[in-house]
Scaffold this motif. Structure first.
Motif, PDB file in Angstrom:
ATOM      1  N   GLN A 210      52.627 119.866  90.718  1.00 34.36           N
ATOM      2  CA  GLN A 210      52.322 120.801  89.641  1.00 34.36           C
ATOM      3  C   GLN A 210      53.626 121.328  89.065  1.00 34.36           C
ATOM      4  O   GLN A 210      54.626 121.444  89.763  1.00 34.36           O
ATOM      5  CB  GLN A 210      51.472 121.975  90.141  1.00 34.36           C
ATOM      6  N   THR A 211      53.607 121.634  87.787  1.00 34.35           N
ATOM      7  CA  THR A 211      54.809 122.150  87.124  1.00 34.35           C
ATOM      8  C   THR A 211      54.789 123.660  86.972  1.00 34.35           C
ATOM      9  O   THR A 211      55.803 124.253  86.629  1.00 34.35           O
ATOM     10  CB  THR A 211      54.939 121.540  85.714  1.00 34.35           C
ATOM     11  N   GLN A 212      53.615 124.283  87.206  1.00 35.22           N
ATOM     12  CA  GLN A 212      53.416 125.715  86.941  1.00 35.22           C
ATOM     13  C   GLN A 212      53.651 126.037  85.459  1.00 35.22           C
ATOM     14  O   GLN A 212      54.038 127.142  85.112  1.00 35.22           O
ATOM     15  CB  GLN A 212      54.316 126.582  87.814  1.00 35.22           C
ATOM     16  N   ILE A 213      53.446 125.037  84.608  1.00 35.26           N
ATOM     17  CA  ILE A 213      53.585 125.212  83.158  1.00 35.26           C
ATOM     18  C   ILE A 213      52.241 124.906  82.501  1.00 35.26           C
ATOM     19  O   ILE A 213      51.600 123.894  82.801  1.00 35.26           O
ATOM     20  CB  ILE A 213      54.668 124.282  82.570  1.00 35.26           C
ATOM     21  N   LEU A 214      51.812 125.800  81.624  1.00 37.44           N
ATOM     22  CA  LEU A 214      50.604 125.597  80.838  1.00 37.44           C
ATOM     23  C   LEU A 214      50.980 125.500  79.366  1.00 37.44           C
ATOM     24  O   LEU A 214      52.038 125.980  78.961  1.00 37.44           O
ATOM     25  CB  LEU A 214      49.634 126.767  81.034  1.00 37.44           C
TER      26      LEU A 214
ATOM     27  N   ALA B 164      48.986 134.357  81.971  1.00 37.43           N
ATOM     28  CA  ALA B 164      49.697 133.253  82.626  1.00 37.43           C
ATOM     29  C   ALA B 164      50.814 133.783  83.517  1.00 37.43           C
ATOM     30  O   ALA B 164      51.008 133.326  84.653  1.00 37.43           O
ATOM     31  CB  ALA B 164      50.249 132.294  81.578  1.00 37.43           C
ATOM     32  N   LYS B 165      51.544 134.763  83.016  1.00 41.84           N
ATOM     33  CA  LYS B 165      52.657 135.324  83.791  1.00 41.84           C
ATOM     34  C   LYS B 165      52.155 135.967  85.078  1.00 41.84           C
ATOM     35  O   LYS B 165      52.751 135.802  86.150  1.00 41.84           O
ATOM     36  CB  LYS B 165      53.409 136.342  82.937  1.00 41.84           C
ATOM     37  N   LYS B 166      51.065 136.710  84.979  1.00 45.42           N
ATOM     38  CA  LYS B 166      50.503 137.357  86.172  1.00 45.42           C
ATOM     39  C   LYS B 166      50.083 136.331  87.222  1.00 45.42           C
ATOM     40  O   LYS B 166      50.139 136.600  88.425  1.00 45.42           O
ATOM     41  CB  LYS B 166      49.289 138.206  85.780  1.00 45.42           C
TER      42      LYS B 166
END
Length: 336
Positions: A58-62, A85-87
Motif C-alpha cells: 500500500q502507498t497510503q496515498i488516495l 484522509a489525514k486523520k
C-alpha cells in the motif's frame, strides 16, 4: 543521503528494527521505537515511500478526482476529503477534470501509474463508465461522489437532487410563481436528470403544465448563452422566476439579467441548487438548496478506506445526504 543503516548505527539497533519502525510492523518495544524515531528526526530522515509501499503493498496515498475545483461545492468537498484522509493516515492527490472526459481519462491513467490505494471519483457524466471500469479492471477501489453512473454498481455518496429541486420549485410556487424557468446542466449527468425530474414533479403536483420552452440544458460549469436567455425572456408569457440547477449557473444567469437591467428579485426571482462560497455569508442573497459538501468528502474517504482495508464489506453502499432549503432574498411574492 541518510539511510536506515545510518539510523541503525546511531540508535544502536539493527537495520531490520529501523525498517519495522518505519513500516509500523513487527513487535518492537515502545522505548526502542521512540529511540529510533528520535534519531530519524535528528538526522532529518524521510522514508522512501516507494520502498515502503513494496513492503506494505500500500502507498497510503488516495486520489480525489473532481469536476471543477473552482466550484465552491467541490472546494468544500475536497477540504472534507483532505481532513478525513489525514486523520486516517493517508495523503491525498487532487485532480480536476473540468467536466472533460478526455482530461478525466488522462487523470485515470496517471492514477494507475501512481499506484494509489483508492480513488474518490466525481464523474464528469455518464461516459465516465469506461474510466471507472478501467479502475475496476486494475483492482483499484473507488467511491463515486455526487453523480451516479449507469452501468456501474459501487459505493457512492450523493445528494438528494430530486427532492432538493422539488423544495426550491415548491417554494417559488408558494410565492405565487407559475411561469418558472429551469436552467439546467447536461442530461448526461445524473444530478441534472434528477433536478429536472424534481422540477417537473413539483409543477405537476401543483397542477402546472410543464412548458419545454422554459427549460434550458447547458454545461454545469457556467451559463453565458445570451441568445437562449433572450428567447426565455422574450416569450409571449415570459417566466417570473428562474431555477438554476447549480451555483455557477445561478451567477451566470444573474449577471446576464443585470446586463439587461433586470433586477433580482424585483423583476425576476432566482433560486439555485448548491450554495455559493463564504463571501455569500457577508451579504446573503441567493435562496438555495444547500448540500453538506464537506460531509460528502469526509464520508467518501471513510467509505473508501473501509473498502481498502475490509474484505467482507457489502457489494455496494449508497449514502444519500439531504439538502437544506435556505431562504434568503433572491425571490419575491407575486400575485395576490
Amino acid at each position: 543521503m541518510v539511510t536506515i543503516y545510518d539510523i541503525a548505527k546511531k540508535a544502536n539497533v539493527s537495520a531490520m528494527t529501523v525498517s519495522k519502525v518505519i513500516n509500523n510492523t513487527g513487535r518492537i518495544s515502545e522505548q526502542t521505537r521512540k529511540r529510533v524515531k528520535k534519531v530519524m528526526e535528528e538526522l532529518n530522515y524521510i522514508p522512501n515511500s516507494n520502498a515502503r509501499s513494496l513492503v506494505l503493498q500500500q502507498t497510503q496515498i488516495l486520489s480525489l478526482l473532481i469536476t471543477d475545483i473552482t466550484n465552491p461545492f467541490y472546494t468544500s468537498l475536497a477540504r472534507g476529503a483532505e481532513d478525513s484522509a489525514k486523520k486516517l493516515g493517508y495523503r491525498l492527490l487532487f485532480g480536476n477534470s473540468d467536466e472533460d472526459y478526455n482530461k478525466e481519462q488522462d487523470y485515470v491513467d496517471m492514477i494507475l501509474s501512481t499506484r494509489v490505494d483508492g480513488v474518490l471519483f466525481a464523474p464528469a457524466g455518464d461516459h465516465s463508465l469506461k474510466h471507472l471500469e478501467k479502475l475496476r479492471a486494475h483492482n483499484i477501489p473507488f467511491v463515486i461522489m455526487d453523480r451516479a453512473v449507469p452501468g456501474i454498481d459501487s459505493d457512492i455518496v450523493s445528494g438528494d437532487s430530486k427532492q432538493g429541486a422539488r423544495n426550491l420549485v415548491d417554494y417559488l410556487i408558494n410565492l405565487g410563481h407559475r411561469r418558472i424557468a429551469l436552467v439546467n446542466g447536461s442530461l448526461d449527468v445524473s444530478t441534472a436528470r434528477l433536478r429536472y425530474e424534481g422540477y417537473a414533479e413539483a409543477l405537476r403536483l401543483h397542477g402546472i403544465e410543464l412548458d419545454d420552452e422554459l427549460v434550458l440544458h447547458k454545461s454545469y460549469r457556467e451559463y453565458n448563452d445570451e441568445d437562449q436567455l433572450s428567447r426565455l425572456l422574450e416569450q409571449p408569457s415570459p417566466p417570473t422566476a428562474i431555477f438554476a440547477a447549480n451555483n455557477f449557473l445561478a451567477v451566470g444567469v444573474i449577471n446576464a439579467l443585470r446586463k439587461r437591467g433586470i433586477r433580482v428579485p424585483e423583476d425576476m426571482s432566482v433560486v439555485c441548487f448548491d450554495d455559493l462560497d463564504l463571501s455569500s455569508a457577508l451579504d446573503p442573497f441567493l435562496t438555495v438548496a444547500a448540500q453538506p459538501a464537506y460531509q460528502f468528502g469526509a464520508m467518501g474517504i471513510q467509505l473508501l478506506v473501509e473498502r481498502i482495508q475490509g474484505s467482507a464489506l457489502p457489494e455496494a453502499r449508497k449514502v444519500i445526504l439531504p439538502s437544506e432549503l435556505i431562504i434568503r432574498s433572491s425571490a419575491k411574492t407575486i400575485g395576490s
